[in-house]
Design a protein around this motif. Structure first.
Motif, PDB file in Angstrom:
ATOM      1  N   LEU B 265     -48.198 -42.162  -3.195  1.00  0.00           N
ATOM      2  CA  LEU B 265     -47.795 -40.810  -3.604  1.00  0.00           C
ATOM      3  C   LEU B 265     -47.120 -40.838  -4.967  1.00  0.00           C
ATOM      4  CD1 LEU B 265     -46.282 -39.359  -0.272  1.00  0.00           C
ATOM      5  CD2 LEU B 265     -48.487 -38.783  -1.316  1.00  0.00           C
ATOM      6  N   TYR B 269     -48.237 -38.888  -8.271  1.00  0.00           N
ATOM      7  CA  TYR B 269     -47.305 -37.920  -8.868  1.00  0.00           C
ATOM      8  C   TYR B 269     -47.128 -38.217 -10.355  1.00  0.00           C
ATOM      9  CZ  TYR B 269     -43.233 -34.733  -8.868  1.00  0.00           C
ATOM     10  OH  TYR B 269     -42.363 -33.695  -9.094  1.00  0.00           O
ATOM     11  N   LEU B 274     -50.388 -34.134  -8.161  1.00  0.00           N
ATOM     12  CA  LEU B 274     -49.700 -34.006  -6.872  1.00  0.00           C
ATOM     13  C   LEU B 274     -48.567 -33.000  -7.052  1.00  0.00           C
ATOM     14  CD1 LEU B 274     -49.349 -34.908  -3.947  1.00  0.00           C
ATOM     15  CD2 LEU B 274     -47.970 -36.827  -4.757  1.00  0.00           C
ATOM     16  N   THR B 279     -45.538 -32.840  -1.789  1.00  0.00           N
ATOM     17  CA  THR B 279     -44.558 -33.901  -1.496  1.00  0.00           C
ATOM     18  C   THR B 279     -43.482 -33.363  -0.563  1.00  0.00           C
ATOM     19  OG1 THR B 279     -43.277 -33.352  -3.472  1.00  0.00           O
ATOM     20  CG2 THR B 279     -44.934 -35.107  -3.685  1.00  0.00           C
TER      21      THR B 279
END
Lengths: 339, 339
Positions: B265, B269, B274, B279
């Protein structure tokens, strides 16, 4: 018709730091009064061993070795355990617990403004190395006083700031509780002037050897009176002498039962024709007859330490119940009686 | 032949001021560790109500109303009373008594040098109006630690000065006694970094509304995550975003069980593509599944206050015996076990 009303009994708390045997200064300053008060009021005497440690933690034997001496001193002068509760501070956990709660209500700045503590810090040369327990001892005294819900505290005027501090705490607790939980206390100022040391100069202290202890032997009394400070300008018997500041006369004023006779001696001394040897002989007789029976009783009590310990244990047990009642009330103010 | 030695069990003391319900900061900072430690060591958790009052004496309900909440928090996260003693500070008179004795061994100047207390005094704006109980609380903590003869204290590094103070007192007592009466203690520094508040700026505090309590409702968790500080420059999903200082990622690091997934992630990001909505959704799911069972258990415990009180009473009784043993030993150093 005349009705003689008994005075309303007060709850009296008094006591001594157990840092040495008691002496004549204690006798005229507080002990005589306690013997008088015990018949009319509810009196507790606290042997303050924990407070004694606030400036003696590195020499604790100075405190522990004197606890039973002090109890024997009390009993020897006529404190009666039927009328007075004698208890030991370190046996009463509620006093330490109350001190903790009250410590949150008193600022460091307030403690540092206490004039008596200020003077003591200076005289002991502590400065910033002052132990926390010493700076905060007025809080601990407030715990002692309020734990017994005492209303009347026999004090010298140097102790008035302690009662002020106590009553400030009482008001804060009562304010927090929004009702009266604790009593404010009043001072009972001693009408006896402070007895000077035998050297007439220094504060009474064991190390200075300028006190006459209640347990002093005949020889010690005799030697102390012989060495007593008189009028240094009174060189020959026929010379006029000065009574003011003459410790022999101060002690005659304090201890001789015949006040007229003492006044006659003073006149004669002022005129000339009365020697220090004579005044000292009169004072010595007076002190020997006062202290003889006290010394004997004291020795008897100290011969039976188990009895002294039993007395202190019994008094402390009674005091424990009273002080825990107060602790419960104070914890209630902080909402801490949940279990 | 291989023998697996069990680690020597340590005596662990830990605890919390009962001034509010516990939150995720406590969970990662200490509670998880306590659950781990309890199976291998002798662990006591002290609910520090008296210490909570050192800066809340004028608002004591802040402390009293949180005592049982904190106990419920402990039980809900898995503290097991078969393995851990949970006790209440105000139920242990020996702690106050030890504080009194130790106070005579620590100077005011020493207390004022304590960097943590110094910082707290400044942040609370006390200056000289600091309550005596607040300046002296490191002595009270030393009493807590030594009363249990604790050897290992889980702390953040801001608490190291307290352990230093404790060990100074231990050495003074042992020196006075001329033998080992008390154990020195060692810190167990948490390896978890301090969890930041949800706003990423201020210290966690109930009044700031920047914490997530262990008892937070689904809605509260959802709202807290939605309001969480991210990267203020990450305006569009496709833009590259910053992970450092992004509280959502800090919380994912702290709470998400799949570390690889969190790393993926983070890469995404950083590259862009993202969104914070995504998130936050992942974090919310993670926290909901962590806190759901805790919230339910906590509510069950709080539904049966009598049981919570019984647990606290039983733990306090066991702690009372231990702490009074230490008090006896310390009083012996001062010669005060005469009765």
């Amino acid at each position: 018709m005349n009705i003689t009303l008994k005075p309303t009994p007060e709850i009296i708390l008094t006591g001594d730091r157990a840092t040495g045997p008691l002496h004549l200064g204690h006798y005229v300053g507080s002990l005589k009064q306690r013997v008088f008060l015990q018949s009319q009021h509810e009196q507790t005497i606290l042997v303050a061993d924990m407070q004694g440690l606030t400036d003696n933690a590195h020499n604790p034997a100075k405190v522990s070795s004197n606890i039973l001496n002090v109890v024997a001193d009390y009993l020897a002068v006529g404190i009666n355990t039927e009328q007075t509760t004698i208890c030991l501070q370190s046996q009463l956990p509620a006093l330490a617990e109350l001190t903790m709660y009250y410590s949150n209500l008193v600022s460091i700045a307030r403690l540092e403004r206490n004039p008596t503590v200020k003077a003591e810090i200076q005289s002991k040369g502590f400065e910033r190395a002052i132990p926390a327990g010493f700076l905060t001892y007025p809080i601990s005294q407030a715990a002692d006083i309020t734990a017994f819900n005492a209303t009347l505290i026999p004090v010298g005027d140097d102790q008035l700031p302690m009662l002020e501090q106590t009553n400030e705490i009482v008001r804060k607790i009562n304010h927090l509780a929004n009702k009266k939980v604790l009593n404010e206390c009043r001072p009972l100022l001693s009408n006896a002037p402070r007895l000077p040391s035998t050297d007439g100069k220094n504060k009474m202290s064991k190390t200075m050897g300028n006190t006459i202890n209640l347990g002093a032997s005949e020889k010690e009394i005799s030697a102390a009176v012989k060495a007593m400070y008189t009028d240094p300008n009174h060189l020959r018997v026929q010379d006029p002498g000065q009574v003011e500041g003459n410790i022999v006369f101060t002690y005659l004023d304090a201890f001789h039962s015949d006040k007229d006779y003492v006044e006659q001696l003073k006149s004669q001394y002022r005129r000339g024709g009365l020697g220090d040897g004579t005044t000292k002989k009169i004072l010595e007789e007076c002190l020997q007859s006062l202290l003889g029976p006290i010394r004997n009783k004291r020795a008897e009590y100290l011969n039976d330490k188990a009895q002294l310990m039993a007395i202190l244990k019994q008094g402390s047990q009674a005091a424990k119940e009273k002080t825990e009642k107060t602790l419960f009330d104070v914890k209630a103010v902080f909402g801490l009686n949940i279990l």
